[in-house]
Structures are given as C-alpha cells and as structure tokens.
Write a protein that holds these residues in place. Structure first.
Motif, PDB file in Angstrom:
ATOM      1  N   LEU A   1       0.818  -1.205   0.000  1.00  0.00           N
ATOM      2  CA  LEU A   1       0.000   0.000   0.000  1.00  0.00           C
ATOM      3  C   LEU A   1       0.857   1.262   0.000  1.00  0.00           C
ATOM      4  CD1 LEU A   1      -2.717  -1.025   2.635  1.00  0.00           C
ATOM      5  CD2 LEU A   1      -2.841  -1.163   0.143  1.00  0.00           C
ATOM      6  N   ASP A   2       0.406   2.258  -0.750  1.00  0.00           N
ATOM      7  CA  ASP A   2       1.085   3.552  -0.796  1.00  0.00           C
ATOM      8  C   ASP A   2       0.509   4.427   0.312  1.00  0.00           C
ATOM      9  OD1 ASP A   2       2.436   5.840  -1.438  1.00  0.00           O
ATOM     10  OD2 ASP A   2       1.287   6.281  -3.254  1.00  0.00           O
ATOM     11  N   TRP A   3       0.896   4.099   1.528  1.00  0.00           N
ATOM     12  CA  TRP A   3       0.408   4.797   2.720  1.00  0.00           C
ATOM     13  C   TRP A   3       1.582   5.425   3.454  1.00  0.00           C
ATOM     14  CZ3 TRP A   3      -3.726   1.774   5.983  1.00  0.00           C
ATOM     15  CH2 TRP A   3      -4.822   1.466   5.176  1.00  0.00           C
TER      16      TRP A   3
ATOM     17  N   LYS B   1       1.166   2.910   8.583  1.00  0.00           N
ATOM     18  CA  LYS B   1       1.428   1.471   8.500  1.00  0.00           C
ATOM     19  C   LYS B   1       1.955   0.944   9.836  1.00  0.00           C
ATOM     20  CE  LYS B   1       2.574   1.117   3.557  1.00  0.00           C
ATOM     21  NZ  LYS B   1       3.566   0.618   2.595  1.00  0.00           N
TER      22      LYS B   1
ATOM     23  N   ASN C   1      -8.086   5.261  -5.684  1.00  0.00           N
ATOM     24  CA  ASN C   1      -6.744   5.724  -6.083  1.00  0.00           C
ATOM     25  C   ASN C   1      -6.116   6.639  -5.045  1.00  0.00           C
ATOM     26  OD1 ASN C   1      -8.505   5.445  -8.763  1.00  0.00           O
ATOM     27  ND2 ASN C   1      -6.384   4.883  -9.229  1.00  0.00           N
ATOM     28  N   GLN C   2      -6.936   7.499  -4.435  1.00  0.00           N
ATOM     29  CA  GLN C   2      -6.409   8.399  -3.407  1.00  0.00           C
ATOM     30  C   GLN C   2      -7.465   8.619  -2.330  1.00  0.00           C
ATOM     31  OE1 GLN C   2      -3.071  10.029  -3.261  1.00  0.00           O
ATOM     32  NE2 GLN C   2      -3.968   9.826  -1.222  1.00  0.00           N
TER      33      GLN C   2
ATOM     34  N   ALA D   1      -3.855   4.335  -2.129  1.00  0.00           N
ATOM     35  CA  ALA D   1      -2.979   5.390  -1.616  1.00  0.00           C
ATOM     36  C   ALA D   1      -3.736   6.167  -0.545  1.00  0.00           C
ATOM     37  CB  ALA D   1      -2.539   6.320  -2.735  1.00  0.00           C
TER      38      ALA D   1
ATOM     39  N   GLY E   1       1.500  13.914  -6.873  1.00  0.00           N
ATOM     40  CA  GLY E   1       1.736  12.966  -5.786  1.00  0.00           C
ATOM     41  C   GLY E   1       2.391  13.547  -4.570  1.00  0.00           C
TER      42      GLY E   1
END
Length: 829
Positions: A213-215, A220, A541-542, A578, A689
C-alpha cells in the motif's frame, strides 16, 4: 463581503460559477467511463454532528485540488459525497439539541451540503448517500448476514469496556487513557453478551498486505503495532493443579524465569489458590489478607474496575501471591505464582513467565515484591541499567550458555518441542471487533431470538429491518430499542413462532467501513453494488482523511473488503491504494474548541472573503500533512493575492492595445514567458503525488508579482494575457471560482474543460538564474548561469571570478556550498 474599490466581488463570482457547474452537471461521471482512464478520489465522509468546521474545509479542499488536477490530466474522476449519520456523534448531538436524532441528523446533513456547495467542492451529487437511510443500511445488514453465515459474525459473553455516561460498550480502540474518547468518562469493565466480527482470522493478511500500500509509513506502523504479531513458543509449567501454559517471545530466557504471573481473569486462578499461606511467606506478597483466597478475591475485585489500557500503561506494579508454586521445566526450580493486572487475559495465554533480568516490567515487579533476578543474557560492556533487552551470549542458562539470542531461541524451541511443550507459536494483540452498541441511533442487527430455534438471521428478502421511532432515545444501560415492544415482538423466520428482535445496534464503524463501495453503484435496489461497477473504480486511487482514523476505520475497512472478497462479493482485496493524512489546524497554538473560544467558522470567512480565499488559505498555511496555526493576517494576504490577479485580468482583458505600458522590451517579454514555463513545471511537480499545495500557490503568487512588474514596465498584451490565463489555469485546483472567472474573461473558455498546461521545455532549457557568490557568508559577486547548470559548473564559474579570487587571497578553499537557484558560498580558512 470585503470591498476594495474595484469590481472584485467574490460572492457574485462564487454564485455565478456554482450555478454554471450545477446546471452543466460538470462533475458527474458515468460508470461507462473507460476503465483505463478512471480515478477514484475520496475524502473520509463527515459525522453529522453540527456544521462543518475548518478541519472539514481543509480535508475537502485537499481532495478537491487533486480531483481538479486529475480531471484536467485526462482522467474520469469519481468524487462523491456522503454522511456518517448513525452512531454516538450524531446521537449525542441530538441529545444536546433536544431533537430526535432523525431530525437533527437531517438538519446537519443539510448544513454540510449547503456548505460544500458554497465551497464549490466538485462533487458528483448524483451519488450522495447517508448511512442512516434505510436504502443504505439495508445493505449494511446484508453484509452482516454474509459474515454471519461464514462464521465471521458471532455472539459471545466477554469482558467489555463500558462508558457509564454514554451507557454503551466501547471497542478497545475507543478508550483513550482509560477514558471514553468521546466524553472523557472513566471506562468500566463489564461482562456482557455481545456481537463480534472475527477480524483476527485476517490478522496475517492485514499485516502482510500493508507492504503493497502507498500509505504514510507512520500509519502502517500504527496498524502493525495494533495487530501486534509476535512469534515465540509455548511453555508448560507443572503445578499441583493443572499445568500453566505460557506464551513467550523470548524462550531463550527460560532459565531466568523466577516467578509466574496470571491475569486476574485466568480460569486457573481458582484451582491454584492455596488454602493457607506458606510459613515463610513475604508479607509484601499477601496484601495483608489472612488467606490466599481472601487476597486474590480482593485483588480481582479491584482489577475489574480498571480498563485494559489502564492496566497496560500503569507504572505502578501491583499483584498478590496465590500461595501456589510452579515448576520451571528446564531446571526444576519451584517458582511462585502471582496474580497481577499488568497481564491481560486477551493476549497470549493470559499467563507470563517473568524474567526480571531481561524484561523491565518484570524487573519493576520483582523489585516491588522482593523476587530474585537471574540474568540470562550477558549485558554489553558499559551497560548500567536494570533489565537488559539487547543481544549477547547466554549466561546462567545451562545448555544454552555462550549462544547468541537467535541461536539460543532456535535451540530452546527444539528442546521444548522434543519435551512435549508444543511447536513454535504466533500470537497477536489484535482482538475481534466488538460491534454491539446499547444505543438507539444505529443500524439494527438483523437477528431474532426464538425459544425453539435459537439465534436466527433475518432473511435477506425481509431487509431492511428498519429502525423504529422511539420517544425516549436517551442511553439507559440497555438498548432503548427494548422499549419499542411492538417492534421487538416478531415472528421466527424458521418456525413461524414468536420471537424477539436483537435490540443492540451496530457500531457506526460498520456503516463507514463499506460506504465507498456503495458510491460505485448508489442507486442499485437489487444489490449492494454491481461487481462490474466496483471493478471499474476500486481500489480507491487516493483516500484522504485524518490520522485519527489510522486504526479503527482503516483497519475495519480493510478487513471487510478482504472478507467480502473471499466470499465472492468483491473483485479487490484492498479498499485504499494510496492514503494521505492531513494535519490539524490550530489557533493560538491550541486545538480549536468552542469551550476555548478559539474556533474559526468557515461560514464567516466565506461571507467576508469568498470561498476561494478560505480554500486557498487552508492549503497555503503549510505542508498539508502537517499541523498549522490559523492566522487572520494570512487569510487577508491570500485575499489580496486573488484580488490582484482579478484586477490584472480586468486590466488586460479590457484593452485591445497590442502593448500595455509605455516601454515594451523583448527581453522582458521573454523573461516573463520563461517564468510562465517555470510556474507550470513547478505547480505540476508539486501536484504530482506530493500534495505540496503551499509551494504551488506560492509559485503562482510569484508569477503574479512578475506580471505586476511587467505591466508597470511595459509588456506585449498577448504575453500578459498568456501569463494571466496560465496563472488562472494553474490556480483552478485551489481557487476554482476566481480561476474560472479570470480564465473566461481572458479567453471566453471554461478552464475546467481545458487540458492541464504543459511547459515550453525550450524556454526552461535556456533559462538562466542569478546566484549570489559569498566568501565565508559575505556576498562578493554575482554570477548568471543556466538554470540546469550542475553544481560543478557553478563552483568553477564562481571560483573563476576576479572578485572571488581577490576575496579568497592566499587562504585555502575548504569547501564550496551550492544552494540551487540562490547562492554559492565559498568557505575558506
């Protein structure tokens, strides 16, 4: 509304463009959009407990900026809105206002909708939902039934956190410092029959899948810590009653176990308690009681008044001896068995082997009760602390002596397996999700109780089980729904005999753990969602929202998606690809609250300055992922920027002259075009981003200043119009009304329908910058170099200047520091 003598009227401008967007239905998106060009942008939905505050404004301004940017980059953007309308926040708001929750909730929704429209948030209103509406919670109940049939929703008696003021159960995550996170009341422990979701069955997947995941890293880590996966071994300690099983992550320290501790709730406590104290018992172990049974009973009663969090965080170590001893299996030592509340029944086996030499909590307890300390790991040289938790060779550990920690663990685990103690073990801190609430304003649980058939699910075709209206909805300690006798009395779906409905309602986090799925297909009356629609948009996506939801909402949502996917209802395994968490806005250095008198009303700011000033300012305050302090002066500064842009636009759009000003200069014209190219690249990079909205807005302010100077000195009208229309184009994500007005005046076009600007790369390649050249911090000269010149080129150019050579003289150059775009500092000695 602020008046400044010109025709800049934000109120009129706001209303004009909001009307255009509404009539044009500009932000609606179809489920037939090409899947390869879709983007799902979502902010966390708000609680309906009053009006929006500046925290909401920041959250939705961040999301809207991204939505505008993505649309103009060629994406079909799903950007919907809904309301978290059930649960404690909405019900407590109803109690404060003296209105029925249904009325106060609908009024709050109307206030939010009105404000969102005034802010100009680009929402697809055709997808609007509210979790208290039967057409929504019908499907919340359907999800419950899917989990119930799969064994993931179940009922059992458990020790629970009870808030006396709110008169309801709280999940562990809703207890902060031993207090209810909502009202601050001290939380009690009670034994109640409750409904749970089996989230622990997904512990490993919830943990492992975080890697993809883009966190933010800290979010996390919060989830990893909450799940709390521990690898170790189970050890059995023999007693005169049953053996005590202990889970430990440090089996290599077993030779140093000098006592055992059981949680007060451990089922073996009663069997272990001795009839009388040993003759030589230490008085500190007895708590002044005449018998072990008396001491343990008193201690258990006191522990029952504490929450799990209190017990974990308390620095004071309390406990009582059971009068019983256990045998350490590796050395045959007889060690005392205590009861202490710093051990939790819900973690591991509810019993620990205490190794004070290697664990600080055990050391503190041992010091309090005069228990022996045996080190099993040789501390590093120079260590002068108490418990040692680092690596080193095993000592005082028999056949483990001399081994490092990892090798000693492998060796002792093999020994334990060979001697009947079991295989390596994994445990978790995560507990199943307790979802029962003894409150009125919530989704009814679709279960009935029949004396003949037991617990019976309501058939899907009978959903929704609608929440009845009750006059007295105040918390009572049992669900107010129990007073709705006609509603409670029902018929068993299996035997048609008399039955009773479940009167607890669901935790509101159930409602908000799947709402994003409903947005994909919100008007479907046959199913919660269409799989093809979900597959087109999901995962999000976001996702944007507060870090305070890092554990509760995000973890629960991930669990439900995984469970529903496993049951064949979803084509995705994760809800949020994300994540962005925005920082808090404070005032005078403190969190805003009505009691402190430091709140800021978005309504008042917009009435005075217009929506764009409010939106732009909350994004300009600083990096949006960090906290920032409100400044009235800062608000006025942003307003002045927007007013200047409008004034320049009016000036340029209102003339047919080829040149504006008395002395046009081709070099000045070229410099402004280069600045335009720079601004396009800067804003694009900051939006791509990074969420660096503050620096993007600063770049547009800088470009506007350059336009101002060019208009004063003289500039080609075409270049001025290009500069201003580009500024407006780049400004759209932050100030959509002013941007739309300025762009339309200059071009006659609607800016949101235009593609995102692209910089002229040739201008960027030939652009030069002037750098100050310092010697030991004092400016000695200036150089002009290509903007993309390397540090090496910059150094050589600076060191080659006569002025720099003279300033350096006979001294040696120790280092040359290049600050790109600003200066060169030559350090000599």
């Amino acid at each position: 509304m602020v008046s400044d003598g010109d025709d800049f009227d934000p109120k009129t401008i706001d209303e004009r463009w909001q009307r255009v967007w509404r009539e044009e239905r500009s932000w609606e998106v179809s489920n037939t959009a090409p899947a390869e060009r879709t983007a799902y942008l979502l902010e966390m939905l708000p609680y309906t407990s009053g009006e929006p505050h500046v925290g909401h404004l920041k959250n939705y301004a961040v999301g809207d900026a991204v939505a505008h940017f993505l649309r103009r980059r060629g994406y079909y953007v799903l950007h919907p809105m809904g309301y978290d309308a059930f649960g404690l926040p909405a019900e407590n708001h109803a109690i404060r206002t003296g209105k029925h929750p249904r009325l106060s909730t609908d009024e709050s929704i109307a206030a939010f909708r009105e404000q969102f429209e005034r802010w100009g948030i680009s929402i697809d209103w055709t997808r609007e939902i509210a979790t208290h509406q039967p057409e929504y919670y019908r499907w919340t109940q359907w999800i419950f039934l899917q989990l119930f049939r799969a064994g993931l929703a179940y009922r059992r008696e458990a020790a629970v956190n009870w808030c006396p003021k709110d008169a309801t159960v709280l999940a562990n995550e809703q207890v902060v410092g031993g207090q209810c996170e909502r009202c601050g009341t001290l939380v009690e422990q009670r034994q109640l029959e409750q409904w749970f979701f089996g989230i622990t069955a997904y512990a490993d997947r919830l943990l492992d899948d975080l890697d993809g995941l883009d966190w933010p890293a800290h979010v996390k880590m919060m989830q990893r810590n909450w799940i709390g996966r521990s690898e170790g071994a189970t050890v059995r300690f023999a007693t005169d009653a049953e053996p005590i099983e202990v889970f430990t992550t440090r089996p290599d320290t077993l030779f140093g176990a000098t006592y055992l501790v059981l949680a007060p709730e451990h089922p073996l406590v009663d069997a272990l308690v001795a009839d009388s104290w040993p003759a030589d018992v230490d008085s500190r172990w007895t708590q002044g009681a005449s018998t072990p049974a008396e001491a343990v009973a008193a201690y258990r009663a006191a522990a029952a008044l504490k929450t799990e969090l209190d017990r974990q965080e308390s620095k004071e170590k309390t406990g009582v001896f059971t009068g019983a001893y256990a045998t350490n299996p590796v050395n045959g030592a007889k060690i005392p068995v205590f009861v202490a509340d710093y051990v939790l029944m819900g973690y591991g086996t509810g019993a620990i082997m205490a190794v004070p030499g290697q664990d600080q909590r055990d050391w503190d307890f041992a010091a309090e009760f005069g228990l022996p300390v045996i080190r099993t790991v040789q501390p590093a040289e120079g260590f002068d602390g108490e418990a040692y938790t680092g690596d080193g060779p095993a000592v005082n550990s028999g056949f483990l002596d001399g081994l490092g920690v990892d090798e000693a663990k492998r060796t002792i685990i093999s020994w334990l397996e060979e001697n009947g103690h079991g295989a390596p073990t994994v445990t978790y801190k995560l507990r199943d999700w307790l979802l029962s609430r003894q409150r009125y304003w919530g989704c009814p649980i679709p279960i009935v109780y029949c004396d003949s058939c037991g617990v019976v699910p309501v058939p899907e075709e009978s959903l929704p089980v609608e929440l009845p209206d009750v006059r007295d909805y105040a918390p009572k300690g049992s669900s107010p729904l129990a007073t709705a006798e006609e509603w409670v009395a029902t018929t068993c779906p299996e035997c048609s005999g008399p039955a009773r409905r479940e009167t607890d309602t669901m935790d509101t986090f159930v409602d908000s753990s799947w709402y994003y799925l409903r947005y994909c297909d919100p008007r479907n009356t046959e199913a919660a969602w269409d799989a093809q629609a979900v597959g087109r948009w999901m995962p999000i996506n976001q996702y944007i929202g507060g870090v305070e939801h890092a554990i509760l909402h995000l973890l629960y949502s991930r669990f439900l998606v995984k469970a529903l996917a496993d049951l064949g209802h979803l084509p995705v395994q994760e809800p949020f690809g994300a994540l962005f968490t925005q920082g808090m806005i404070t005032r005078n250095g403190a969190k805003m609250s009505k009691s402190k008198g430091n709140t800021v009303s978005p309504r008042e700011i917009i009435d005075r300055y217009g929506a764009d000033t409010a939106r732009c300012y909350v994004l300009f305050m600083g990096p949006p992922d960090q906290g920032a302090d409100w400044s009235d002066t800062g608000v006025e500064g942003v307003y002045r920027f927007l007013r200047r842009l409008f004034r320049f636009t009016t000036q340029v759009a209102g003339t047919d002259a080829a040149v504006i000003g008395a002395s046009p200069d081709p070099d000045r014209d070229l410099a402004l075009r280069r600045k335009i190219a720079w601004a396009i690249r800067k804003v694009t990079d900051d939006m791509s981003g990074k969420f660096a909205f503050n620096t993007a807005i600063a770049a547009l302010m800088e470009l506007t200043n350059d336009v101002s100077k060019a208009l004063q000195d003289g500039i080609d009208r075409e270049t001025a119009a290009f500069a201003l229309s580009t500024t407006a184009s780049l400004l759209l994500p932050f100030a959509p009304h002013t941007a739309s007005e300025c762009y339309h005046r200059l071009t006659g076009e609607h800016v949101w329908k235009q593609p995102w600007p692209e910089p002229d790369e040739e201008l960027l390649r030939t652009e030069t910058v002037e750098l100050a050249c310092q010697v030991n911090g004092k400016v000695r000269a200036r150089i002009t170099v290509p903007q993309d010149a390397s540090d090496e080129v910059v150094r050589e150019t600076a060191l080659g200047l006569d002025e720099i050579r003279a300033a350096v003289g006979d001294r040696s150059v120790k280092r040359v520091v290049v600050v790109p775009g600003r200066l060169v500092n030559i350090v000599v000695g």
